[in-house]
Design a protein around this motif. Structure first.
Motif, PDB file in Angstrom:
ATOM      1  N   LEU A 100       0.834  -1.212   0.000  1.00 49.31           N
ATOM      2  CA  LEU A 100       0.000   0.000   0.000  1.00 49.31           C
ATOM      3  C   LEU A 100       0.868   1.262   0.000  1.00 49.31           C
ATOM      4  CD1 LEU A 100      -2.965   1.179   0.169  1.00 49.31           C
ATOM      5  CD2 LEU A 100      -2.326   1.742   2.499  1.00 49.31           C
ATOM      6  N   VAL A 101       1.855   1.290   0.882  1.00 46.95           N
ATOM      7  CA  VAL A 101       2.658   2.507   1.035  1.00 46.95           C
ATOM      8  C   VAL A 101       3.411   2.844  -0.257  1.00 46.95           C
ATOM      9  CG1 VAL A 101       4.667   3.492   2.244  1.00 46.95           C
ATOM     10  CG2 VAL A 101       2.806   2.413   3.536  1.00 46.95           C
ATOM     11  N   THR A 102       3.956   1.848  -0.907  1.00 45.68           N
ATOM     12  CA  THR A 102       4.697   2.158  -2.146  1.00 45.68           C
ATOM     13  C   THR A 102       3.732   2.541  -3.270  1.00 45.68           C
ATOM     14  OG1 THR A 102       4.879  -0.226  -2.584  1.00 45.68           O
ATOM     15  CG2 THR A 102       6.799   0.864  -1.614  1.00 45.68           C
ATOM     16  N   PHE A 103       2.499   2.059  -3.189  1.00 45.43           N
ATOM     17  CA  PHE A 103       1.485   2.517  -4.157  1.00 45.43           C
ATOM     18  C   PHE A 103       1.167   4.000  -3.898  1.00 45.43           C
ATOM     19  CE2 PHE A 103      -2.905   3.457  -5.234  1.00 45.43           C
ATOM     20  CZ  PHE A 103      -2.860   3.247  -6.601  1.00 45.43           C
ATOM     21  N   VAL A 104       0.994   4.358  -2.644  1.00 44.57           N
ATOM     22  CA  VAL A 104       0.730   5.765  -2.283  1.00 44.57           C
ATOM     23  C   VAL A 104       1.853   6.645  -2.844  1.00 44.57           C
ATOM     24  CG1 VAL A 104       0.658   7.401  -0.333  1.00 44.57           C
ATOM     25  CG2 VAL A 104      -0.630   5.262  -0.205  1.00 44.57           C
ATOM     26  N   GLU A 105       3.083   6.199  -2.654  1.00 37.50           N
ATOM     27  CA  GLU A 105       4.220   6.998  -3.142  1.00 37.50           C
ATOM     28  C   GLU A 105       4.185   7.162  -4.662  1.00 37.50           C
ATOM     29  OE1 GLU A 105       7.347   5.804   0.435  1.00 37.50           O
ATOM     30  OE2 GLU A 105       7.511   4.810  -1.502  1.00 37.50           O
ATOM     31  N   ALA A 106       3.781   6.088  -5.348  1.00 35.99           N
ATOM     32  CA  ALA A 106       3.725   6.160  -6.818  1.00 35.99           C
ATOM     33  C   ALA A 106       2.628   7.124  -7.268  1.00 35.99           C
ATOM     34  CB  ALA A 106       3.501   4.768  -7.402  1.00 35.99           C
ATOM     35  N   VAL A 107       1.449   7.029  -6.656  1.00 39.82           N
ATOM     36  CA  VAL A 107       0.351   7.940  -7.042  1.00 39.82           C
ATOM     37  C   VAL A 107       0.740   9.382  -6.730  1.00 39.82           C
ATOM     38  CG1 VAL A 107      -2.069   8.566  -6.680  1.00 39.82           C
ATOM     39  CG2 VAL A 107      -1.417   6.187  -6.686  1.00 39.82           C
ATOM     40  N   ASN A 108       1.349   9.581  -5.587  1.00 41.23           N
ATOM     41  CA  ASN A 108       1.763  10.944  -5.217  1.00 41.23           C
ATOM     42  C   ASN A 108       2.723  11.521  -6.251  1.00 41.23           C
ATOM     43  OD1 ASN A 108       0.211  10.902  -2.964  1.00 41.23           O
ATOM     44  ND2 ASN A 108       1.874  10.519  -1.520  1.00 41.23           N
ATOM     45  N   LEU A 109       3.596  10.676  -6.749  1.00 47.36           N
ATOM     46  CA  LEU A 109       4.555  11.138  -7.755  1.00 47.36           C
ATOM     47  C   LEU A 109       3.829  11.474  -9.057  1.00 47.36           C
ATOM     48  CD1 LEU A 109       7.619  11.462  -8.500  1.00 47.36           C
ATOM     49  CD2 LEU A 109       7.500   9.108  -9.342  1.00 47.36           C
ATOM     50  N   PHE A 110       2.956  10.587  -9.507  1.00 47.44           N
ATOM     51  CA  PHE A 110       2.245  10.815 -10.774  1.00 47.44           C
ATOM     52  C   PHE A 110       1.325  12.026 -10.701  1.00 47.44           C
ATOM     53  CE2 PHE A 110       3.180   6.339 -11.944  1.00 47.44           C
ATOM     54  CZ  PHE A 110       3.707   6.605 -13.191  1.00 47.44           C
ATOM     55  N   PHE A 111       0.604  12.167  -9.594  1.00 46.38           N
ATOM     56  CA  PHE A 111      -0.413  13.220  -9.469  1.00 46.38           C
ATOM     57  C   PHE A 111       0.081  14.445  -8.727  1.00 46.38           C
ATOM     58  CE2 PHE A 111      -4.303  10.140  -9.844  1.00 46.38           C
ATOM     59  CZ  PHE A 111      -3.955   9.910 -11.163  1.00 46.38           C
ATOM     60  N   ASP A 112       1.334  14.430  -8.330  1.00 48.17           N
ATOM     61  CA  ASP A 112       1.919  15.540  -7.581  1.00 48.17           C
ATOM     62  C   ASP A 112       0.994  15.941  -6.417  1.00 48.17           C
ATOM     63  OD1 ASP A 112       3.662  17.498  -6.882  1.00 48.17           O
ATOM     64  OD2 ASP A 112       2.860  18.992  -8.275  1.00 48.17           O
ATOM     65  N   THR A 113       0.733  14.982  -5.567  1.00 48.66           N
ATOM     66  CA  THR A 113      -0.196  15.207  -4.467  1.00 48.66           C
ATOM     67  C   THR A 113       0.279  14.458  -3.226  1.00 48.66           C
ATOM     68  OG1 THR A 113      -2.532  15.058  -3.863  1.00 48.66           O
ATOM     69  CG2 THR A 113      -1.688  13.267  -5.174  1.00 48.66           C
ATOM     70  N   GLU A 114      -0.578  14.426  -2.208  1.00 44.26           N
ATOM     71  CA  GLU A 114      -0.272  13.656  -1.004  1.00 44.26           C
ATOM     72  C   GLU A 114      -1.577  12.985  -0.609  1.00 44.26           C
ATOM     73  OE1 GLU A 114       0.949  14.365   3.547  1.00 44.26           O
ATOM     74  OE2 GLU A 114       1.528  15.988   2.195  1.00 44.26           O
ATOM     75  N   ILE A 115      -1.906  11.888  -1.286  1.00 51.32           N
ATOM     76  CA  ILE A 115      -3.244  11.324  -1.089  1.00 51.32           C
ATOM     77  C   ILE A 115      -3.512  10.921   0.353  1.00 51.32           C
ATOM     78  CG2 ILE A 115      -3.972  10.548  -3.396  1.00 51.32           C
ATOM     79  CD1 ILE A 115      -2.825   7.842  -2.842  1.00 51.32           C
ATOM     80  N   GLU A 116      -2.459  10.621   1.104  1.00 48.47           N
ATOM     81  CA  GLU A 116      -2.673  10.139   2.467  1.00 48.47           C
ATOM     82  C   GLU A 116      -3.135  11.240   3.430  1.00 48.47           C
ATOM     83  OE1 GLU A 116       0.142  10.555   0.897  1.00 48.47           O
ATOM     84  OE2 GLU A 116       1.890  10.709   2.205  1.00 48.47           O
ATOM     85  N   ARG A 117      -3.069  12.521   2.989  1.00 51.49           N
ATOM     86  CA  ARG A 117      -3.382  13.592   3.955  1.00 51.49           C
ATOM     87  C   ARG A 117      -4.827  13.523   4.455  1.00 51.49           C
ATOM     88  NH1 ARG A 117      -2.434  17.584  -0.568  1.00 51.49           N
ATOM     89  NH2 ARG A 117      -4.316  17.235  -1.736  1.00 51.49           N
ATOM     90  N   ASN A 118      -5.727  12.914   3.679  1.00 48.61           N
ATOM     91  CA  ASN A 118      -7.124  12.786   4.128  1.00 48.61           C
ATOM     92  C   ASN A 118      -7.394  11.491   4.899  1.00 48.61           C
ATOM     93  OD1 ASN A 118      -7.779  15.187   2.830  1.00 48.61           O
ATOM     94  ND2 ASN A 118      -8.080  14.134   0.875  1.00 48.61           N
ATOM     95  N   TYR A 119      -6.365  10.697   5.082  1.00 44.16           N
ATOM     96  CA  TYR A 119      -6.566   9.386   5.703  1.00 44.16           C
ATOM     97  C   TYR A 119      -5.490   9.190   6.780  1.00 44.16           C
ATOM     98  CZ  TYR A 119      -8.962   9.264   1.264  1.00 44.16           C
ATOM     99  OH  TYR A 119      -9.749   9.605   0.197  1.00 44.16           O
ATOM    100  N   PRO A 120      -5.809   9.558   8.022  1.00 45.15           N
ATOM    101  CA  PRO A 120      -4.775   9.561   9.085  1.00 45.15           C
ATOM    102  C   PRO A 120      -4.105   8.213   9.315  1.00 45.15           C
ATOM    103  CG  PRO A 120      -6.878  10.461   9.888  1.00 45.15           C
ATOM    104  CD  PRO A 120      -7.108  10.075   8.473  1.00 45.15           C
ATOM    105  N   ALA A 121      -4.876   7.124   9.245  1.00 45.01           N
ATOM    106  CA  ALA A 121      -4.250   5.815   9.510  1.00 45.01           C
ATOM    107  C   ALA A 121      -3.305   5.439   8.358  1.00 45.01           C
ATOM    108  CB  ALA A 121      -5.319   4.743   9.699  1.00 45.01           C
TER     109      ALA A 121
END
Ligand code: GSH
Length: 204
Positions: A157-178
């Protein structure tokens, strides 16, 4: 000890969870990275079972498919439960993460900038929240990890988050504390932290 080699592109993508797990396990391995701009490198592509990376080698044996490789190296690092049910529950998490990869591929392949933005917007507004609100719930229910303690599903999951963040220039986890806490925990793990500190920044 058999020589270990991981072949992948010089991006995070489907290879980074394997790199993280190998580093976490303290395994010595050759991190062979191909430049996407020079791809396809004919002799390399022709040598791959399905023409695709990643490929993992251990001595004279080789394995393809990112999840098969990740699960194999994770098992050796005690990151896969021995109980078959618990193992299957984590497989379900991992396959759900890969379901979102399926949504990301059209974005990566799209060359028209307008259509690309449309796909991005739909993913950010609909797909990401659909999946991540559910991941968030699972993590909260299980003490911050999918399996109640650190397992390979957390790395996926975490490495997927990092990949999406890179592609979308975002921080998707900011809305999901856990999810955010899990990202921080994985990135702070012994040896993973050192690897992150020494790796070159990725670009899309
Ligand atoms: N299901 C495979 C997918 C592998 C895959 O699509 N790899 C891409 C990179 S992420 C690739 O090698 N692309 C090069 C090509 O298509 O020539 C896995 O999980 O390993």
């Amino acid at each position: 000890m058999a020589t270990k080699k991981l072949h992948y592109f010089d991006v995070n993508g489907l290879g980074e969870a394997i790199r993280y797990i190998l580093h976490y396990a303290g395994e010595k391995f050759e991190d062979i990275r191909y430049d996407r701009k020079s791809w396809p490198i004919k002799n390399v592509k022709d040598s791959l079972p399905f023409g695709l990376l990643p490929l993992y080698e251990e001595g004279n044996r080789s394995l393809h498919q990112s999840l098969a490789i990740a699960r194999y190296v994770a098992r050796k690092a005690n990151l896969v439960p021995t109980d078959p049910w618990e193992e299957a529950v984590l497989d379900a998490v991992v396959y759900s993460v890969y379901d979102i990869w399926g949504h990301l591929i059209p974005y990566i392949k799209e060359t028209d900038p307008v259509k690309k933005q449309e796909i991005k917007k739909k993913m950010m507004d609909e797909t990401i929240d659909y999946f991540f609100s559910r991941f968030e719930k699972e993590l909260k229910k299980n003490g911050g990890y999918f399996g109640g303690k650190l397992t390979w599903a957390d790395f996926i999951l975490v490495t997927f988050v990092e990949a999406v963040n890179l592609f979308f220039d975002t921080e998707i986890e900011r809305n999901y504390p856990a999810v955010k806490a899990l990202v921080q925990k994985i990135q702070s793990l012994p040896r993973v932290k050192d690897y992150i500190a020494t790796r070159k920044p990725y670009t899309v």
